[in-house]
Each structure stands twice: as C-alpha cells, then as structure tokens.
Design an enzyme around this catalytic site. Sequence first.
Site, PDB file in Angstrom:
ATOM      1  N   PRO A   1      -7.453  -0.377  -6.502  1.00 52.28           N
ATOM      2  CA  PRO A   1      -7.332   0.887  -5.868  1.00 52.28           C
ATOM      3  C   PRO A   1      -8.162   1.190  -4.717  1.00 52.28           C
ATOM      4  CG  PRO A   1      -8.032   1.555  -7.875  1.00 52.28           C
ATOM      5  CD  PRO A   1      -7.943   0.179  -7.921  1.00 52.28           C
ATOM      6  N   GLY A   2      -7.760   1.670  -3.621  1.00 53.21           N
ATOM      7  CA  GLY A   2      -8.979   2.016  -2.469  1.00 53.21           C
ATOM      8  C   GLY A   2      -8.290   3.458  -2.193  1.00 53.21           C
ATOM      9  N   ARG A   3      -7.198   3.303  -1.518  1.00 50.38           N
ATOM     10  CA  ARG A   3      -6.998   4.823  -0.589  1.00 50.38           C
ATOM     11  C   ARG A   3      -6.866   5.903  -1.829  1.00 50.38           C
ATOM     12  NH1 ARG A   3      -2.986   4.709   3.235  1.00 50.38           N
ATOM     13  NH2 ARG A   3      -2.596   2.733   2.484  1.00 50.38           N
TER      14      ARG A   3
ATOM     15  N   CYS B   1      -7.387   8.019  26.498  1.00 54.58           N
ATOM     16  CA  CYS B   1      -6.490   7.828  27.678  1.00 54.58           C
ATOM     17  C   CYS B   1      -5.229   7.182  27.345  1.00 54.58           C
ATOM     18  CB  CYS B   1      -7.365   7.020  28.849  1.00 54.58           C
ATOM     19  SG  CYS B   1      -8.932   7.986  29.210  1.00 54.58           S
ATOM     20  N   GLU B   2      -4.487   7.605  26.431  1.00 58.42           N
ATOM     21  CA  GLU B   2      -3.288   7.054  26.102  1.00 58.42           C
ATOM     22  C   GLU B   2      -2.334   8.123  25.519  1.00 58.42           C
ATOM     23  OE1 GLU B   2      -2.573   3.615  23.669  1.00 58.42           O
ATOM     24  OE2 GLU B   2      -4.615   2.833  24.219  1.00 58.42           O
TER      25      GLU B   2
ATOM     26  N   GLY C   1      -2.832  -0.555  -4.108  1.00 55.98           N
ATOM     27  CA  GLY C   1      -1.896   0.058  -3.524  1.00 55.98           C
ATOM     28  C   GLY C   1      -1.231   1.692  -3.733  1.00 55.98           C
TER      29      GLY C   1
ATOM     30  N   SER D   1       0.976  -1.242  -0.014  1.00 53.80           N
ATOM     31  CA  SER D   1       0.029   0.068  -0.158  1.00 53.80           C
ATOM     32  C   SER D   1       0.661   1.344  -0.034  1.00 53.80           C
ATOM     33  CB  SER D   1      -0.865  -0.120   1.206  1.00 53.80           C
ATOM     34  OG  SER D   1      -2.128   0.091   0.985  1.00 53.80           O
TER      35      SER D   1
ATOM     36  N   ARG E   1      -4.421   5.805  12.256  1.00 53.73           N
ATOM     37  CA  ARG E   1      -3.026   5.409  11.247  1.00 53.73           C
ATOM     38  C   ARG E   1      -1.875   6.127  11.922  1.00 53.73           C
ATOM     39  NH1 ARG E   1      -2.668   7.006   7.008  1.00 53.73           N
ATOM     40  NH2 ARG E   1      -1.543   5.058   6.119  1.00 53.73           N
TER      41      ARG E   1
ATOM     42  N   TYR F   1       0.905   3.290  12.322  1.00 53.35           N
ATOM     43  CA  TYR F   1       1.818   3.284  11.476  1.00 53.35           C
ATOM     44  C   TYR F   1       2.708   4.313  11.285  1.00 53.35           C
ATOM     45  CZ  TYR F   1      -2.234   0.565   9.198  1.00 53.35           C
ATOM     46  OH  TYR F   1      -3.374  -0.126   8.863  1.00 53.35           O
TER      47      TYR F   1
HETATM   48  N1  LLP Z   1      -6.495  -5.269  -2.615  1.00 55.44           N
HETATM   49  C1  LLP Z   1      -6.005  -6.001  -1.549  1.00 55.44           C
HETATM   50  C2  LLP Z   1      -5.900  -7.308  -1.641  1.00 55.44           C
HETATM   51  C3  LLP Z   1      -5.789  -5.472  -0.447  1.00 55.44           C
HETATM   52  O1  LLP Z   1      -5.211  -6.090   0.491  1.00 55.44           O
HETATM   53  C4  LLP Z   1      -5.827  -3.891  -0.424  1.00 55.44           C
HETATM   54  C5  LLP Z   1      -5.414  -3.365   0.924  1.00 55.44           C
HETATM   55  C6  LLP Z   1      -6.031  -3.264  -1.358  1.00 55.44           C
HETATM   56  C7  LLP Z   1      -6.573  -4.029  -2.761  1.00 55.44           C
HETATM   57  C8  LLP Z   1      -6.210  -1.669  -1.411  1.00 55.44           C
HETATM   58  O2  LLP Z   1      -5.001  -1.181  -1.010  1.00 55.44           O
HETATM   59  P1  LLP Z   1      -5.042   0.496  -1.429  1.00 55.44           P
HETATM   60  O3  LLP Z   1      -5.244   0.862  -2.813  1.00 55.44           O
HETATM   61  O4  LLP Z   1      -6.108   0.947  -0.622  1.00 55.44           O
HETATM   62  O5  LLP Z   1      -3.562   0.724  -0.825  1.00 55.44           O
HETATM   63  N2  LLP Z   1      -5.033  -0.091   6.785  1.00 55.44           N
HETATM   64  C9  LLP Z   1      -3.853   0.530   5.900  1.00 55.44           C
HETATM   65  C10 LLP Z   1      -3.972  -0.246   4.779  1.00 55.44           C
HETATM   66  C11 LLP Z   1      -4.348  -1.698   4.731  1.00 55.44           C
HETATM   67  C12 LLP Z   1      -4.221  -2.041   3.270  1.00 55.44           C
HETATM   68  C13 LLP Z   1      -4.871  -3.341   3.293  1.00 55.44           C
HETATM   69  N3  LLP Z   1      -4.999  -3.901   2.082  1.00 55.44           N
HETATM   70  C14 LLP Z   1      -3.579   1.862   5.879  1.00 55.44           C
HETATM   71  O6  LLP Z   1      -4.277   2.630   6.511  1.00 55.44           O
HETATM   72  O7  LLP Z   1      -2.608   2.539   5.404  1.00 55.44           O
END
Ligand code: LLP
Length: 453
Positions: free
Chosen positions: A306-308, A380-381, A263, A225, A349, A353
């Site tokens: 893509p997500g983020r 409380c941290e 990612g 990611s 995050r 991270y």
């Molecule tokens: N596909 C798969 C199989 C995944 O495991 C993920 C993210 C994505 C797509 C989407 O990735 P992106 O494009 O959003 O980077 N919580 C962490 C990120 C964890 C991502 C887990 N998998 C953060 O806040 O940075």
Amino acid sequence: MASGAPSPAAVDALDSRVWPRNCVRDASGVMTVAGVDVRDIARDFGTPVFVLDEQDLRSRAREYALAYREAGASMVFYAAKAFLSTAVARWVTEEGLGIDVASGGELAVAMRAGVPGELLLMHGNNKSEEEIAAAVDYSVGRIVIDSFEEIARVAQAAAKAGRVQPVLVRATVGVEAHTHEFIATAHEDQKFGLSAQGGAVEEAVRRIAKLPSLTLVGLHSHIGSQIFDASGFQIAAARVVALAQRIYDEQGIELEELNLGGGMGIAYLDSDDPLDVADMAMQIGDIVAKECADAGITVPALAFEPGRAIVGPAGITVYEVGTIKPVELDHGLVRTYVSVDGGMSDNIRTALYGADYTVRLASRSSMAEPMLCRVVGKHCESGDVVVRDAWLPSDLAPGDLLAVAATGAYCRSMASNYNFVPRPGVVSVKGGDVSTVLRRETIDDLLGLEPTT
Ligand code: LLP
C-alpha cells in the site's frame, strides 16, 4: 443561496474521513494540524506547502502492518512512489513496514534513511543496469522481475556481487481494478510484468530456476489503485493461485510468497467509503486461503504494497488565494474562479485523472453563504484545475488560506517545475511542533541546473 448549495456549516466542517486525524479548527475557527496553526506554517514556510500529520501517517502504517500480518502477510511494503523522504522512510519502517522502491532514486532515499536492504523490494518495468547493481549491492530483500531480459540482467549483477538474489516474477492477471469496478480480461494490454496466460510466467520460472545467482521466492500481482473493496482481488488471487498450481504441477516448484501489490483506496470526498483496513485485509486473506485450498496447494506467505492508504490521508496542501473572478456562464449562472499560488505543478491528479478533492477555507471559519467555485492554479493552461467544483464561503478574499485534503500521496511525488515554478516544501507536524521534511525549492535551485558559462 444557489440551488443545491450546502449549508455554511457544511462548507466549514472538517470531516474526519477526509482530513488528517489531528486536523481540527481551533476555538477561533482556524485550521490546526497536530496543534499547529496553518497560518503559522504558511508564514514560516511559504505557500503552497504540504503538511504531513506524522502521528496520522504512523498510525496508518501501524494499522496496515498489523491488519495484513494478521491476515497472513509476512511483509507489508510501503509503496514509496506515493511520497518518499528519509523522514517518511524512517517512520514507516519504525511502524513495521518495509519499503517498495521503483527507481534508483527511491532506493537512494531509503539507503540514506538507513533502511536495511532486507526490508526493501525493488520494482520497475525497465530497471537500468545501474539500478539493478545498486539494489543487488545493497542486498535488497526482493527484486520483482518484470521481463525476460531482466532475468539475465539481475542474474549477472548478483553473480558479479557474489550474491544469490531473491526474486519474484510479476504476473499480469488481466484484472484492472478501480474503486467499485474492476475489469477482468484474459490478457492485459499494458507494459508491466508477464502475462499469466500463455505460459510466459512458467517460462520465466523455468529460466530463473536454472540460474544459481537467483532464487525464486514467488509471484507478484498488482491490479490497480484506489480500490474500495476486495472483489478485484478475488479474481486476481484465483488467477495467481492457478498459476502457482501449474508451476507446482509442471516444475515441482512450490512458491513461498504471493505479493498482491497495493491499491487500497482512501476517501477524497466525504462520500467515498473504502472498506475498513482490517476488513479488507481479512477478506483478501480469506480469499487466498480458499483459492489455495481449492487448488490443493499450501497457502503461501502474503505480501502487500500500500502507498496511497498510508500517506494520502495524512497530508494536506495549504495555498493562498490570489485572485477571485466571477465568470458568467450561460443561463445567468456564475462560476467563481479562485486562483491559488500553486496548481498542476503540485497536484497534477485533477488534470490527469479527473480526481476530486475536498477544499476548505483554512485561515478562518466563515458562516457566509456558500458560492460555487472552481479552485484553479497559476499555470498557463485552462486545464490547471485543483478542485473542479467546490463550495466555498462567499466572503472569500485574496490572502485567505485554502487547504486541500488527502494530498499526501501522488501530489508532491508527481510535482513538476512547469512555468519554472519551484516545487513546494513539505513539513511535518506533531504535538505542536513543525519540522521540515523537504524544503521548498528556490528559483536558484532551478537556475543551478544550467551550466555556468
Ligand atoms: N505496487 C505497485 C506495483 C504499484 O504499481 C503501485 C502503484 C503500488 C504498489 C501502490 O499503489 P497504491 O497503494 O498507492 O494505490 N499516480 C496514480 C497512482 C499510480 C499508482 C501506480 N502504482 C494516482 O495518483 O492515483
């Protein structure tokens, strides 16, 4: 002015690389998103509140759909784990994306939004039988097989539903990518997928090919990611293509699809410089085409998740400042702790991270000298930090609103009720109008989880 301090103007500025496309200061200096004054949102919806710029999110979804199709993708799935609601599910599908769901809950939201099954792909390293049955019954377009056990589970559910389920096999290719760096090893020491080395993927393919209720479409690989360039994809593509070639040579099975996961990175700080969407898509497409040509196999259709990159930059969090506490450090330095009315329950995050964010005074503009601050939450941290090192105007006062940029992804979706704090609402803004995406939780919602006696 403290040494190294930026100018008041820099601390007031909204860099377009970081803030939503329709986020500006109005003539009086107040932050507005799509023409809506953040003070009005705070008044009407309470704080903290997530604000999504609908037009920004839609435009990114459209850009990804177009750029990756151009580069050889038959499908681009939005990774719902970044943030999901029925509104977002509708927007991304209207703009040409499918949706990658990773649980029965995410599937239920997509179903409620009316997303057709063929636009869905299901992930998960430990999908329950109920989740598999729900996905099969809804005719999802792809289920990504993550283990040997799952082959039988999905086959059984599909046979029961009288359906032939298209599946991909997730291969772990030994590449872990993050921003500019990636680590390439022979094996990955992690829970997802089957190792691309040692024959596990080939064995999974052999088993799937024998099952009449499954049809193998291709392979899947996700390398990480917040990736800023295509170098990690280069190694991953070489390894998956080599795998596809072995499968073809040994079993005569030609794979139609190669899903390279998500990612794609975004800018959290103005110094972050991810590759432009079209360039990244083109480079990955070229890499796969070259690897396939070298291996002598037909280029498969590509898919991405893509997500983020779709939702992250479109969202901000608005907090109200509660207390301001100068703390004397060694050497006579002072760090000002600015406490806001949320924290690690709406943005884990930073704590989890060490993520960096950009924060600005939002309810007004200020040309006061900047002071070095740490924006912290109300939990409380001592690790409850929202922005570790931030410059904010020294006239900051309780009641001021702060906005944190690029919180659309993995903030609300990873939110918790730590300290019995209700999770914030999410609103969307467009053309001067505000709509509720998710209402703010109430303490009654939380009390309602207990049995009444
Ligand atoms: N596909 C798969 C199989 C995944 O495991 C993920 C993210 C994505 C797509 C989407 O990735 P992106 O494009 O959003 O980077 N919580 C962490 C990120 C964890 C991502 C887990 N998998 C953060 O806040 O940075």
